[in-house]
Design a protein around this motif. Structure first.
Motif, mmCIF file in Angstrom:
data_model
loop_
_atom_site.group_PDB
_atom_site.id
_atom_site.type_symbol
_atom_site.label_atom_id
_atom_site.label_comp_id
_atom_site.label_asym_id
_atom_site.label_seq_id
_atom_site.Cartn_x
_atom_site.Cartn_y
_atom_site.Cartn_z
ATOM 1 N N LEU A 29 0.795 -1.227 0.000
ATOM 2 C CA LEU A 29 0.000 0.000 0.000
ATOM 3 C C LEU A 29 0.833 1.285 0.000
ATOM 4 O O LEU A 29 0.494 2.247 -0.690
ATOM 5 N N LYS A 30 1.875 1.307 0.790
ATOM 6 C CA LYS A 30 2.582 2.568 1.042
ATOM 7 C C LYS A 30 3.052 3.259 -0.224
ATOM 8 O O LYS A 30 2.954 4.490 -0.346
ATOM 9 N N ARG A 31 3.559 2.514 -1.181
ATOM 10 C CA ARG A 31 4.142 3.113 -2.373
ATOM 11 C C ARG A 31 3.180 3.148 -3.557
ATOM 12 O O ARG A 31 3.559 3.565 -4.648
ATOM 13 N N ARG A 32 1.934 2.709 -3.343
ATOM 14 C CA ARG A 32 1.034 2.554 -4.487
ATOM 15 C C ARG A 32 -0.243 3.386 -4.402
ATOM 16 O O ARG A 32 -0.871 3.632 -5.432
ATOM 17 N N THR A 33 -0.669 3.787 -3.228
ATOM 18 C CA THR A 33 -1.959 4.464 -3.133
ATOM 19 C C THR A 33 -1.943 5.540 -2.059
ATOM 20 O O THR A 33 -1.282 5.402 -1.027
ATOM 21 N N ALA A 34 -2.691 6.602 -2.310
ATOM 22 C CA ALA A 34 -2.813 7.682 -1.331
ATOM 23 C C ALA A 34 -3.662 7.262 -0.138
ATOM 24 O O ALA A 34 -3.704 7.962 0.876
ATOM 25 N N GLN A 35 -4.339 6.123 -0.259
ATOM 26 C CA GLN A 35 -5.110 5.600 0.867
ATOM 27 C C GLN A 35 -4.266 4.669 1.742
ATOM 28 O O GLN A 35 -4.806 3.956 2.595
ATOM 29 N N ASN A 36 -2.962 4.713 1.567
ATOM 30 C CA ASN A 36 -2.076 3.785 2.273
ATOM 31 C C ASN A 36 -2.287 3.784 3.782
ATOM 32 O O ASN A 36 -2.429 2.725 4.401
ATOM 33 N N ILE A 37 -2.321 4.950 4.372
ATOM 34 C CA ILE A 37 -2.377 5.003 5.835
ATOM 35 C C ILE A 37 -3.778 4.671 6.355
ATOM 36 O O ILE A 37 -3.934 4.271 7.512
ATOM 37 N N ILE A 38 -4.799 4.837 5.525
ATOM 38 C CA ILE A 38 -6.158 4.521 5.979
ATOM 39 C C ILE A 38 -6.260 3.040 6.311
ATOM 40 O O ILE A 38 -6.697 2.650 7.405
ATOM 41 N N TRP A 39 -5.841 2.202 5.363
ATOM 42 C CA TRP A 39 -5.944 0.757 5.574
ATOM 43 C C TRP A 39 -4.709 0.196 6.267
ATOM 44 O O TRP A 39 -4.816 -0.685 7.122
ATOM 45 N N GLY A 40 -3.548 0.701 5.922
ATOM 46 C CA GLY A 40 -2.330 0.218 6.567
ATOM 47 C C GLY A 40 -2.259 0.546 8.038
ATOM 48 O O GLY A 40 -1.638 -0.175 8.824
ATOM 49 N N GLY A 41 -2.941 1.634 8.424
ATOM 50 C CA GLY A 41 -2.936 2.022 9.830
ATOM 51 C C GLY A 41 -3.653 1.048 10.742
ATOM 52 O O GLY A 41 -3.567 1.160 11.963
ATOM 53 N N ALA A 42 -4.349 0.074 10.145
ATOM 54 C CA ALA A 42 -5.048 -0.922 10.959
ATOM 55 C C ALA A 42 -4.089 -1.683 11.865
ATOM 56 O O ALA A 42 -4.475 -2.143 12.948
#
Length: 320
Positions: A152-165
């Motif tokens: 997610l981190k390097r591919r989408t601006a929503q990285n922290i939304i889902w990765g923050g789980a």
């Protein structure tokens, strides 16, 4: 001056540190790999979750062993994150002093260190709490490394939304350590941190957006207009405040007061930041970043006190 004399002169001006200093520096570098400041979230949220699960004071030994296992698991995830993000950390001003960026720890050693911490956390939880807590800890590490960091981190601006789980899991692990199960209050606490993470992270990323651009990481403030970012911060903040009230049936009056007062206060700060950005005024997103930590601390400390000594606001039969 001869080459030998020149080397001697350099050695005189820059003597090699003694073994104690080298050991201290090496230990400090490995500790830095675990990102101790990030692990503070573990302490802020895990203990209140355990108190709520126990509906009182759990065994001090259980609290201690759960925190030790949680620190090992978080340290593993963070160290492996440093390995995967070594190229990014070397580019970003905010992270260029990290051990792999400065080559104070070999990448191979950091990888082994992270894996051993992860395996150790599983064994520790299994031996001192229960299998569910151990499995959840390992699942958190794998999610943070493989889903957030590598995908997610390097591919989408929503990285922290889902990765923050991954950062929401300490409350679930703490609950599981006490009860051996995962019940609805654990999911509500998970949700509070889930909605808190984007405003917290985006405020920091607004300050360092140039860093993320240079590293090619599509963090939202690096790819979107500031007004759009602050609008998203406002939206997620109100979702967080509303979600936090879902825990009221399991908590007490002190938590209710803290969730409302601290939540509205934090929401006002986000609206103020959004207004400043829209008007083109000078804004300070770092103030919101620091205040987000204060918000989380206030809410979870109130939850801890309520769980230890308070009475539920609503003593519904299905609650306990």
């Amino acid at each position: 001056m001869s080459i030998t004399a020149d080397a001697s002169a350099r050695s005189h001006h820059h003597p090699r540190p003694d073994w104690k200093t080298r050991v201290r520096n090496s230990v400090g570098s490995y500790v830095a790999l675990t990102k101790p400041r990030v692990i503070e979230l573990l302490l802020v949220t895990t203990i209140p979750a355990m108190l709520l699960a126990q509906r009182g004071l759990p065994s001090p030994l259980l609290v201690l062993t759960t925190l030790v296992g949680g620190i090992m698991a978080a340290g593993s995830a963070n160290a492996l994150n440093c390995v995967a993000d070594a190229d990014i950390d070397a580019v970003m001003k905010r992270t260029k002093a990290r051990p792999l960026a400065t080559h104070s720890v070999p990448k191979r050693n950091a990888l082994i260190f992270g894996v051993l911490l992860g395996l150790g956390s599983f064994g520790w939880f299994f031996a001192t709490t229960n299998l569910l807590a151990a499995v959840l800890a390992v699942a958190t590490i794998l999610f943070y490394v493989f889903v957030y960091t590598l995908v997610l981190k390097r591919r989408t601006a929503q990285n922290i939304i889902w990765g923050g789980a991954a950062g929401c899991m300490p409350v679930v692990i703490g609950w599981a350590a006490v009860t051996g199960t995962v019940e609805w209050p654990a999911f509500v606490m998970f949700g509070v941190i889930f909605f808190w993470t984007p405003p917290h992270t985006w405020a920091l990323a607004m300050k360092f957006s140039d860093d993320y651009k240079a590293a090619g990481v599509p963090m939202l403030p690096a790819v979107a207009e500031p007004a759009y970012v602050t609008r998203q911060i406002v939206i997620f903040t109100w979702l967080m405040v509303a979600w936090s009230l879902l825990l009221v049936p399991a908590a007490g009056w002190l938590y209710l007061a803290a969730a409302v007062v601290a939540g509205v206060w934090f929401a006002v700060l986000t609206h103020r930041l959004h207004g400043q950005v829209r008007r083109g005024e000078k804004a300070n997103p770092m103030r919101l970043f620091h205040m987000s930590n204060t918000y989380l601390m206030l809410v979870f400390v109130a939850l801890a006190v309520d769980s230890a000594i308070g009475l539920p606001v609503l003593n519904w039969p299905w609650t306990w």
